[in-house]
Write an enzyme that holds these catalytic residues in place. Structure first.
Site, PDB file in Angstrom:
ATOM      1  N   ASP A 161       5.069   1.428  -1.576  1.00 41.21           N
ATOM      2  CA  ASP A 161       4.454   0.194  -2.070  1.00 41.21           C
ATOM      3  C   ASP A 161       4.210  -0.719  -0.870  1.00 41.21           C
ATOM      4  OD1 ASP A 161       3.666  -2.012  -3.668  1.00 41.21           O
ATOM      5  OD2 ASP A 161       4.985  -1.388  -5.278  1.00 41.21           O
ATOM      6  N   ARG A 178      -8.828  -3.757 -10.814  1.00 44.36           N
ATOM      7  CA  ARG A 178      -8.291  -5.058 -10.435  1.00 44.36           C
ATOM      8  C   ARG A 178      -7.805  -4.955  -8.992  1.00 44.36           C
ATOM      9  NH1 ARG A 178      -2.710  -4.930 -10.036  1.00 44.36           N
ATOM     10  NH2 ARG A 178      -1.615  -3.330 -11.188  1.00 44.36           N
ATOM     11  N   ASN A 210      -4.927  -5.457  -6.102  1.00 42.86           N
ATOM     12  CA  ASN A 210      -3.491  -5.268  -6.170  1.00 42.86           C
ATOM     13  C   ASN A 210      -2.719  -5.836  -4.992  1.00 42.86           C
ATOM     14  OD1 ASN A 210      -1.212  -4.171  -7.610  1.00 42.86           O
ATOM     15  ND2 ASN A 210      -1.036  -2.692  -5.944  1.00 42.86           N
ATOM     16  N   ASN A 263      -2.044  -0.377  -2.042  1.00 43.07           N
ATOM     17  CA  ASN A 263      -0.819  -1.120  -1.786  1.00 43.07           C
ATOM     18  C   ASN A 263      -0.677  -1.495  -0.325  1.00 43.07           C
ATOM     19  OD1 ASN A 263       1.024  -2.150  -3.768  1.00 43.07           O
ATOM     20  ND2 ASN A 263       1.063  -0.098  -4.621  1.00 43.07           N
TER      21      ASN A 263
END
Length: 168
Positions: free
Chosen positions: A109, A8, A10, A59
């Protein structure tokens, strides 16, 4: 990534020329046999180009104020990478580790780069943000009232406010 139904997208962000960069990751990353994520670039003409492979958890993205460096966090490895960035062509090369975040500090992140060229990275699981100088040295830590921050961005009239998102 129709050939990778377990993957998927992100995280994504636009560069200074309006190209949208987005990375993918396997949904069940903790049990994945190998990194299967990639980083893609969507050009204004809607052409999609895969620019990086072998990503665990795609990220944060950010660019230096002079557009010469692109930063990209792969959370699963704990590394924020730096690339030489060709803004005119939208090309990256010369990948190198900019910062390797120790697991006890959290996981890198979301990223935002300030006007001075310092990289702000939220550390999910660490409950804080790190500000790294352009050479990758930690310049400061900012504690947050949440354990799982996810991203950050500058806003306000003079871009003097750092907004932070978190997951529950």
């Amino acid at each position: 990534e129709a050939h990778l139904p377990q993957n998927r997208f992100n995280d994504g962000k636009c560069d200074s020329r309006g190209r949208f960069w987005a990375g993918s990751m396997v949904g069940d990353y903790r049990n994945a046999p190998a990194p299967s994520g990639s980083l893609y670039r969507l050009d204004p003409g809607l052409t999609v180009t895969r620019v990086e492979t072998g990503v665990t958890i795609s990220n944060g993205l950010g660019w230096s104020p002079d557009d010469a460096t692109m930063y990209y966090a792969d959370t699963g490895t704990g590394i924020i990478y730096a690339y030489d960035f060709d803004a005119a062509a939208g090309r990256i090369e010369n990948r190198r580790a900019f910062v390797t975040v120790p697991p006890e500090d959290g996981e890198p992140d979301g990223i935002a780069v300030d006007a001075e060229g310092f990289v702000w990275c939220v550390l999910s699981g660490g409950g804080r943000i790190a500000r790294y100088d352009p050479d990758g040295r930690t310049e400061r830590w900012v504690a947050l009232p949440v354990p799982l921050p996810t991203s950050c961005a500058f806003g306000g009239d003079d871009l003097g406010v750092l907004y932070v998102t978190s997951m529950s």
